[in-house]
Design an enzyme around this catalytic site. Sequence first.
Site, PDB file in Angstrom:
ATOM      1  N   PHE A  56       0.860  -1.185   0.000  1.00 32.80           N
ATOM      2  CA  PHE A  56       0.000   0.000   0.000  1.00 32.80           C
ATOM      3  C   PHE A  56       0.898   1.237   0.000  1.00 32.80           C
ATOM      4  CE2 PHE A  56      -2.036  -3.478   2.245  1.00 32.80           C
ATOM      5  CZ  PHE A  56      -3.249  -3.614   1.577  1.00 32.80           C
ATOM      6  N   SER A  84      -2.324  -0.581  -5.675  1.00 33.97           N
ATOM      7  CA  SER A  84      -3.253  -0.905  -6.745  1.00 33.97           C
ATOM      8  C   SER A  84      -3.517   0.293  -7.658  1.00 33.97           C
ATOM      9  CB  SER A  84      -4.571  -1.427  -6.161  1.00 33.97           C
ATOM     10  OG  SER A  84      -5.101  -0.459  -5.287  1.00 33.97           O
ATOM     11  N   ASN A 139      -3.037  -5.884  -6.461  1.00 32.64           N
ATOM     12  CA  ASN A 139      -3.805  -5.979  -5.227  1.00 32.64           C
ATOM     13  C   ASN A 139      -2.868  -6.598  -4.176  1.00 32.64           C
ATOM     14  OD1 ASN A 139      -5.385  -6.971  -3.105  1.00 32.64           O
ATOM     15  ND2 ASN A 139      -7.149  -7.256  -4.453  1.00 32.64           N
ATOM     16  N   CYS A 170      -5.373   2.899   9.992  1.00 34.83           N
ATOM     17  CA  CYS A 170      -5.903   4.254  10.157  1.00 34.83           C
ATOM     18  C   CYS A 170      -7.421   4.216  10.344  1.00 34.83           C
ATOM     19  CB  CYS A 170      -5.498   5.143   8.989  1.00 34.83           C
ATOM     20  SG  CYS A 170      -6.004   4.502   7.397  1.00 34.83           S
TER      21      CYS A 170
END
Length: 390
Positions: free
Chosen positions: A220, A242, A272, A333
């Site tokens: 990420f 992604s 992904n 988060c």
Amino acid sequence: MNRRGAARLRAGHPWVYRSDVQAGEQVPAGALVEVRDERGRKLGVAFYSSASQIAIRLLDSGELADEKLPELLRERIAAAAAWRRERVRDADSYRVIFSESDLLPGLIVDKYNDVLVLQALTQAFHRADVRQVVIDSLAGEFAGASIVERVDAHIQELEQLPSRPSQLVLGERAASIFTLNGVRFHFDALAGQKTGAFLDQRENYAAAARYAHGQALDCFSYQGGFALHLARRCESVTAVDSSRPALEVAEQNEELNRDQYRAGEIEWIEANAFDLLKDYAAARREYDIVVLDPPAFAKTKRAVPTALSGYKELNLRALKMLRPGGALMTCSCSFHVSEAEFLEMLGAAAADAGRRVRIVEKRGASSDHPVLLNVPETAYLKCVICEVLG
Ligand code: SAH
């Protein structure tokens, strides 16, 4: 307001929901209002929203006449800016104003070198007079900076405000190159995909670099915040996201910092992260540091169980791939996932992975995103650094 609303304010939370408020007739949108409990006792002054579920955001527990509002706003903006100047080291970019935490509920301002990005989240901060005070104060605090107002369609809808584009409200530049911990990044407030950087991770980037060695995997990765920091210390870095537009900016950021790297090129992979971790774990790939910084999986309380199983899957796979002595930097988060739930999930992931794992640091957002006690929404970011023992 009713008893429940008053109790909430007395407990230190500045928000009161519409169902707990009896507003007088025709209170204007975004007005400064006096707040009283069910017996008429004064609780302070607040900004009123005629549309949002959060009808009241307490501004001060004292009294405040309308004509004194500009002065109060100027003082609080100046205090917020001074607080950051004193604390932020090794960066020209940080959150200048963090809404409730700076006693300016509904206002967020981020600084990206010489471009300030303002977000008005409430009717009150859309009032022309209030906006002007904010813009003038910021211009005074940060001489020469441009100011861009970022407008979020979702907020405009919640607050029943006219939709309008994000735009420059002061100066001419909407783009800058900014620096965090010596790492440089591109910023463009008005470019299509741009949502800004994750300034709340600034100190965690520096922390990640302290544990970085060998081969790194950043999941990420967005525009490369962690990957670019890891690349200064690691032999190789693989980064996954992604979003193609995010990775394009990441590659441009890599170019900006080319002079600093030990490693060759960072490998940016558009994929992904769930699939990639599964494939890499099955292929028995190994790493010395893995970063997991996914988007908020739990946007509501009801989504927490599903979110936790998502976090567990990621953490389990990451732990499996870490060499003994390796580090996992794992973040969440999601405000709705508590630190206790997050740690419990991590424990279950370690057990299922058959690894002995030691927590070396529990961290939150950077100090320019201070937590206001009694307002849990300001403490959304969890970041745990663990060491895999064996
Ligand atoms: N670590 C980043 C911030 C991550 S934000 C930083 O410090 O700057 C979350 C990122 O996850 C976004 O860039 C989004 O594009 C990406 N993302 C969301 N779902 C994903 C998925 N299933 N696989 C990979 N990336 C995903």
